[in-house]
Structure formats: C-alpha cells, structure tokens
Scaffold this active site. Structure first.
Site, mmCIF file in Angstrom:
data_model
loop_
_atom_site.group_PDB
_atom_site.id
_atom_site.type_symbol
_atom_site.label_atom_id
_atom_site.label_comp_id
_atom_site.label_asym_id
_atom_site.label_seq_id
_atom_site.Cartn_x
_atom_site.Cartn_y
_atom_site.Cartn_z
ATOM 1 N N CYS A 96 23.479 -11.830 33.008
ATOM 2 C CA CYS A 96 23.908 -12.718 31.916
ATOM 3 C C CYS A 96 25.402 -12.602 31.656
ATOM 4 C CB CYS A 96 23.165 -12.366 30.628
ATOM 5 S SG CYS A 96 21.403 -12.652 30.705
ATOM 6 N N ASN A 97 25.952 -11.424 31.882
ATOM 7 C CA ASN A 97 27.320 -11.164 31.456
ATOM 8 C C ASN A 97 28.301 -10.920 32.588
ATOM 9 O OD1 ASN A 97 26.735 -11.320 28.653
ATOM 10 N ND2 ASN A 97 25.720 -9.342 28.834
ATOM 11 N N GLU A 144 23.774 -0.589 27.453
ATOM 12 C CA GLU A 144 22.535 -1.375 27.586
ATOM 13 C C GLU A 144 21.723 -0.923 28.786
ATOM 14 O OE1 GLU A 144 21.764 -4.220 29.761
ATOM 15 O OE2 GLU A 144 23.679 -4.833 30.593
ATOM 16 N N GLN A 149 19.282 -2.780 30.666
ATOM 17 C CA GLN A 149 18.842 -3.688 31.723
ATOM 18 C C GLN A 149 19.700 -3.631 32.977
ATOM 19 O OE1 GLN A 149 18.174 -7.343 29.137
ATOM 20 N NE2 GLN A 149 16.736 -7.703 30.798
ATOM 21 N N GLY A 169 9.482 -13.901 32.343
ATOM 22 C CA GLY A 169 10.086 -12.921 33.236
ATOM 23 C C GLY A 169 10.420 -11.654 32.473
ATOM 24 N N MET A 201 13.141 -10.687 30.885
ATOM 25 C CA MET A 201 13.778 -10.916 29.588
ATOM 26 C C MET A 201 12.759 -11.388 28.560
ATOM 27 S SD MET A 201 17.271 -10.554 29.537
ATOM 28 C CE MET A 201 18.160 -11.907 28.794
#
Length: 416
Positions: free
Chosen positions: A50-51, A110, A112, A187, A189
């Site tokens: 995402c980032n 984080e 993930q 999924g 997330m």
C-alpha cells in the site's frame, strides 16, 4: 555481485503517485521477466504494498542496474521520475533490513510488511527470478526482522494499516459497536479488518468478495458474520454505516454513478492500492471518505518508544549489512578458488597424459600415478586458495579478479 534497489514510497510520494507504481502479482511476474532480459541484472524481486513499490536486483554493476530499475518505473509513468529513489551495495542492504522490520513504514513497526517481504521473495522464486544472492539477503532481512520484533516487543499490540483504520473508525463513529459494517475483500487485509472488528466488539459485520466464500469459512474469526454476493454490494450499502474496502482489484469496486441515494451518513475507509473507491464519492455530503494517506497523521503514544527502537536498531542493521556484504565478498572469491582448482586439475590431467603416453602405465600403477600427480598439483595451489578465502575487502578482491582475467586472457592467446 551487489544489491540495487529503486522505488517510491510514502516518505515522498502521495497516494495518487504510488498507485501508478503499484504491481499486481501478474504484472510483477511480467516485470521481473522483463528485467531479467537486461544483461546487467542477474536476479530481481518486486515488493509492492500500500505504501511502497520497490524493485530489488542483483548485479555486477549495481549503479547501472539502479538506473535500469528507475527507467523501468519511468516507462510505466513519466511522472514517477520526481519521486524515485535508488540505493546500491550496503546502503541497499540496510534499506531492505529497515523495510522488512517496519522501520521505514508509514505506521512505524507495522506487522504486515514482514509477511509481504516474504511473499515478494516467494513470488520471485516461483517466477525463477531469484537466486543465490537475493534468497540469502532477503532471508537474512526477514530473520533479523523477526528477531528484532521479539527483542524489542515491537508487536505487543497490533500495528498495521487495518488496525489503525479500525481505531480511527472507533474514534469517528459514536456507538460504533452497533453500527452496520460492510467489508469488501476477503484477502489478508479484509480478514485482518474482520479480526480487529471482532476484537473491538463490532456486532453487525458483513463481508463480500468478487469470489464468493460462504460465511462458515470465517466462523473462527467472527462467529456471526454475514456474507453477501458481490453483485449485491450497492443495495447493501444503502443502509450501511461503515464500509472498509481492502481488495487487490485494479478497478474501482464502488463507483459514484452506481451508488444509491443515502438515507444516513456513511464512513468509507479505502485501504486498497490502487484505490478501491471512486474519489468523487467524497463530494457527497453524507459520505466521509478516508484513504491510506489519511492515516499518516495518526500516531499513538507507543510511536515515541518505537522511534527509539528504530534508532537502537540502526547500529544492528549496519552490522547485519556488513555481515551480508562480507558473505557476498567471500562468494566472489569462491569463483576464483574454483578456477584455480579447475586449472590445477586440468594441468594434472595433461601431465598424466604426457607421462602415460611415454611410459604406458596400466592398472594399479596408473591409479597411483593419477593419485600422486593430482595431489601434487592440488598442493601447489592450496596456499593461494586459502589466502583468497581469508580476503573480505571488496576492492582487493576486485583487483585480484582483474589480474586473474588478464592472466587468463594471456594464457588463451599463448595457446592459440
């Protein structure tokens, strides 16, 4: 061989730019295969989250490889050029260690990203794009990340985009527990969002996904979960209070033109990359739309401690990177020592043939001749082999490689 990396991240690029650099699994495989067609690139791995979007490569010419990786991004979208960064050698290795540990994440520490790094290597391996060097470097980074999270208790409380989104929803929505929630995407997330909502006491949660899954698959996470067909999502949204969308879809899953007239306020948290939700929905006065970048300013008290952890870990990361670079340097001497041993073996075989053609050794005499000649030639090169194995200075190894290449070329010319 050295590591090179090029990419963009939340540190500099806004979400609308990061979207242009994101990769689906299929595009990542296609991209790695394309890059392996470049003579300067031996191995490749794409990490797309995402980032961030980053391409890692192994090359004898890491500077040239970094330029190739950067050009690869610019060919996708010229506007990416202003946001790209690239690193090579030990700097690239240190960067990978920080990334895998969550110390370069939008949400510091984080969880993930560690799994996403492992998945990126698995995808690279399945595509035949990773090899000896990437496998070693990435696995070392993953091992260090696990060790650091345990050592500093980084994961005592959930630290992920999903966890942050759920916390923010709880802050923004009064009496959140009884609100009607729709999660789009089943999924990792989506399931994380479901897990956090179960832990926080949300009592009315429904899930939908493009591929239908019966609700009993998620009973261990959320006992009373309702699952609806994906095509019914717009009808369901009409009376929903909260939507969390977290899919890997390259297309919008909620479009303004198809949204029903609202009967009450709606909070949408779009966690997709690229975005799942039409940004024009933010113009609706009944809708509050949050996207990934809206969570960048959300910090809790533990961030101060994690910044100190990241500072302490930096010294460890430097040491880990030095160990990786030392291993890479030693693998370069492996090639030199292998060539020396092969040359000794070839010269021994030539000597045996010359002696045997004159004296016609047979049976046990020939066996003894082969044994003693091979042993003597091996002893002749062993001091050089042992000396090479003790060298870990990259410049010195490079000088020796250049000298060996010149000697090999001279020998070839003489034989011709």
């Amino acid at each position: 061989m050295q590591l090179a990396v090029a990419g963009i991240s939340h540190n500099k690029a806004p979400q609308d730019v990061r979207e242009k650099a994101s990769f689906t699994k299929r595009r990542a495989v296609e991209g790695m295969n394309t890059l392996l067609g470049e003579t300067q690139i031996e191995e490749a791995m794409i990490l797309s989250t995402c980032n961030r979007s980053e391409i890692y490569a192994i090359s004898e010419e890491p500077g040239e490889a970094a330029e190739i990786l950067s050009d690869f991004y610019v060919r996708q979208a010229p506007e990416l050029a202003d946001y790209l960064y690239w690193k090579t050698g030990d700097e690239a290795v240190r960067h990978l260690f920080r990334v895998a540990s969550g110390f370069d994440s939008m949400i510091l520490g984080e969880d993930q990203i560690l799994g996403q790094t492992k998945q990126a290597l698995d995808l690279s391996a399945s595509a035949g794009a990773s090899g000896k060097y990437l496998n070693k470097i990435v696995r070392e980074a993953v091992t260090y990340a696990k060790k650091t999270k345990a050592k500093y208790s980084v994961s005592e409380s959930p630290r992920s985009l999903c966890a942050t989104a759920v916390k923010q929803i709880m802050r923004m929505v009064p009496d959140y527990a009884d609100k009607r929630v729709l999660i789009i995407g089943s999924g990792k997330m989506g399931l994380l969002a479901l897990r956090y909502m179960a832990e926080e006491g949300f009592t009315d949660v429904t899930m939908t996904n493009r591929t239908y899954h019966p609700g009993d698959e998620y009973q261990t996470i959320y006992r009373s979960l309702n699952v609806i067909p994906y095509d019914d999502r717009y009808d369901f949204v009409k009376d929903t209070d909260i939507v969390i969308s977290a899919t890997a879809s390259p297309h919008l899953v909620l479009k303004r033109s198809l949204m029903p007239r609202r009967r009450k306020p709606l909070l949408i948290a779009d966690l997709g990359m690229p975005r799942d939700v039409d940004t024009e929905l933010a113009d609706d006065e009944e809708i509050t739309l949050l996207s990934i970048d809206d969570f960048t300013q959300l910090f809790d008290e533990s961030d101060r401690r994690l910044k100190e952890v990241a500072r302490l870990a930096e010294k460890e990361i430097r040491e880990e990177a030095e160990a990786v670079e030392s291993w890479i340097a030693k693998t370069r001497t492996d090639g030199l020592t292998g060539r020396l041993m092969n040359q000794a073996r070839e010269h021994a075989d030539e000597t045996i043939e010359i002696l045997n053609s004159r004296y016609q050794f047979t049976g046990r005499d020939r066996e003894f001749l082969e044994k003693i000649v091979h042993s003597q030639f091996r002893q002749m090169v062993m001091p050089a082999v042992l000396g090479l194995r003790t060298i870990d200075d990259t410049e010195q190894i490079g000088t020796i490689e250049d000298a060996a290449a010149i000697l090999t070329a001279c020998a070839r010319e003489k034989s011709e």
